[in-house]
Design a protein around this motif. Sequence first.
Motif, PDB file in Angstrom:
ATOM      1  N   GLU A  87      17.190  -2.787  10.968  1.00 56.74           N
ATOM      2  CA  GLU A  87      16.025  -3.183  11.762  1.00 56.74           C
ATOM      3  C   GLU A  87      15.417  -1.954  12.433  1.00 56.74           C
ATOM      4  O   GLU A  87      16.128  -1.109  12.975  1.00 56.74           O
ATOM      5  CB  GLU A  87      16.474  -4.196  12.818  1.00 56.74           C
ATOM      6  N   GLN A  88      14.107  -1.830  12.397  1.00 58.04           N
ATOM      7  CA  GLN A  88      13.407  -0.726  13.045  1.00 58.04           C
ATOM      8  C   GLN A  88      12.938  -1.184  14.424  1.00 58.04           C
ATOM      9  O   GLN A  88      12.233  -2.193  14.543  1.00 58.04           O
ATOM     10  CB  GLN A  88      12.211  -0.272  12.212  1.00 58.04           C
ATOM     11  N   ILE A  89      13.310  -0.458  15.457  1.00 58.48           N
ATOM     12  CA  ILE A  89      12.934  -0.802  16.831  1.00 58.48           C
ATOM     13  C   ILE A  89      12.089   0.336  17.382  1.00 58.48           C
ATOM     14  O   ILE A  89      12.591   1.417  17.680  1.00 58.48           O
ATOM     15  CB  ILE A  89      14.184  -1.046  17.704  1.00 58.48           C
ATOM     16  N   ARG A 139      16.307   3.199  16.051  1.00 52.55           N
ATOM     17  CA  ARG A 139      15.171   3.442  16.933  1.00 52.55           C
ATOM     18  C   ARG A 139      14.126   4.280  16.205  1.00 52.55           C
ATOM     19  O   ARG A 139      14.471   5.210  15.478  1.00 52.55           O
ATOM     20  CB  ARG A 139      15.602   4.173  18.202  1.00 52.55           C
ATOM     21  N   ILE A 178      21.857  -1.110  21.201  1.00 50.24           N
ATOM     22  CA  ILE A 178      21.825  -1.329  19.748  1.00 50.24           C
ATOM     23  C   ILE A 178      23.231  -1.209  19.162  1.00 50.24           C
ATOM     24  O   ILE A 178      23.682  -2.041  18.370  1.00 50.24           O
ATOM     25  CB  ILE A 178      20.872  -0.322  19.077  1.00 50.24           C
ATOM     26  N   ASP A 216       7.917  -2.294  19.653  1.00 57.07           N
ATOM     27  CA  ASP A 216       8.853  -3.410  19.677  1.00 57.07           C
ATOM     28  C   ASP A 216       9.496  -3.592  21.043  1.00 57.07           C
ATOM     29  O   ASP A 216       9.914  -4.702  21.392  1.00 57.07           O
ATOM     30  CB  ASP A 216       9.957  -3.200  18.631  1.00 57.07           C
ATOM     31  N   VAL A 217       9.598  -2.511  21.797  1.00 55.19           N
ATOM     32  CA  VAL A 217      10.249  -2.576  23.104  1.00 55.19           C
ATOM     33  C   VAL A 217       9.619  -1.542  24.027  1.00 55.19           C
ATOM     34  O   VAL A 217       9.181  -0.473  23.582  1.00 55.19           O
ATOM     35  CB  VAL A 217      11.780  -2.361  22.980  1.00 55.19           C
ATOM     36  N   HIS A 248       9.622   2.405  19.923  1.00 58.49           N
ATOM     37  CA  HIS A 248       9.380   2.594  21.354  1.00 58.49           C
ATOM     38  C   HIS A 248       8.650   3.912  21.558  1.00 58.49           C
ATOM     39  O   HIS A 248       8.679   4.795  20.693  1.00 58.49           O
ATOM     40  CB  HIS A 248      10.699   2.584  22.137  1.00 58.49           C
ATOM     41  N   ALA A 291      20.532  -1.270  13.153  1.00 55.94           N
ATOM     42  CA  ALA A 291      19.161  -1.076  13.638  1.00 55.94           C
ATOM     43  C   ALA A 291      18.963   0.397  13.941  1.00 55.94           C
ATOM     44  O   ALA A 291      19.922   1.124  14.235  1.00 55.94           O
ATOM     45  CB  ALA A 291      18.897  -1.926  14.877  1.00 55.94           C
ATOM     46  N   ASN A 319       9.282 -12.326  20.042  1.00 56.91           N
ATOM     47  CA  ASN A 319      10.436 -11.644  19.442  1.00 56.91           C
ATOM     48  C   ASN A 319      11.712 -11.979  20.204  1.00 56.91           C
ATOM     49  O   ASN A 319      12.393 -11.103  20.738  1.00 56.91           O
ATOM     50  CB  ASN A 319      10.196 -10.133  19.418  1.00 56.91           C
ATOM     51  N   VAL A 365      10.031  -7.080  25.441  1.00 59.42           N
ATOM     52  CA  VAL A 365       9.678  -7.178  24.025  1.00 59.42           C
ATOM     53  C   VAL A 365       8.529  -8.166  23.877  1.00 59.42           C
ATOM     54  O   VAL A 365       8.145  -8.853  24.830  1.00 59.42           O
ATOM     55  CB  VAL A 365      10.883  -7.618  23.166  1.00 59.42           C
ATOM     56  N   LEU A 372      15.045 -10.137  19.057  1.00 58.11           N
ATOM     57  CA  LEU A 372      15.309  -8.801  19.599  1.00 58.11           C
ATOM     58  C   LEU A 372      15.738  -8.898  21.061  1.00 58.11           C
ATOM     59  O   LEU A 372      16.630  -8.168  21.508  1.00 58.11           O
ATOM     60  CB  LEU A 372      14.072  -7.912  19.463  1.00 58.11           C
TER      61      LEU A 372
END
Length: 288
Positions: free
Chosen positions: A23-25, A61, A49, A83-84, A27, A59, A219, A215, A222
Amino acid sequence: MNTLYLVLLACLSYSSFSSHAAEQIRHIGTKEVLSAQKYYYPSLLQLAIEKSTAKYGPAQRQIVDIPMEEQRQFVSLKNNVLDVMWTMTSIERELEALPIRIPLLKGLIGYRVLVIRKNQQQEFAAIKHLEQLKKLTAVQGFGWADVEILQKNGFKVDVSSWHTSIFKSLAAGYYDYFPRSVLEAWSELEQYQLGGLVVDEHHLIVYPTAIYFFVNKNNSQLAERLEYGLKQAIADGSFEQHFKQYPQHMDALLKIESQQRQHHLISNPTLPEATPLQDKSLWFQFKS
């Protein structure tokens, strides 16, 4: 040869699958760490994470290296560009985005010392009542939740769009003081090297608030992942270890616990009812 080819192909396919499965998060941030404090939140995100990988899968970052004020970050969160994000909570902000209600700085963002000009120490030492302080002009950043908190408590507050320019304007006499978190004030003065400014030695403004991860409203997966990861880190002690590995955190706490300051407790009318104030394990507590 054919067998070796098939083995290599299988390895490559697995590697590709694993990479894409992570998963790509996204920021905000900079690819070069400008200060340890600015890296605190991404590294805490990384810890969350890691602590949640066993349950939620891998995941990664991903840094979005674009300068953004807080309001633009909220828009980017809504539009799935980010995403965050991390920022101080408020009723309005919890309507805009989904909060993970774990105070990332243990509530210390609401413990405010005053950055002032060096020649003002005696002036501030003479202030014995909060009403005297309210007659002076504070400065805060544009869009900060603190602006409304201070104004609704009767403080005079001016705002400035750019963080770095606030210190220069304060030094030039445009404002009387700049309330900063105890975790920020001393390290920022060291960073910006403005010899004409110091931290006032006599006052501490305290109000309940917290910086959370936020988030996108939609979502929830997440949000659940980050909450789980942070709670795991709190339970096994790695959250506290992470907090204490930043020297400016420990230096600041030693200063405020050893100095005799007037504590001015004020309300926070922007604080959502769902704030977990009763869970003392999440918040800083004075030893004395």
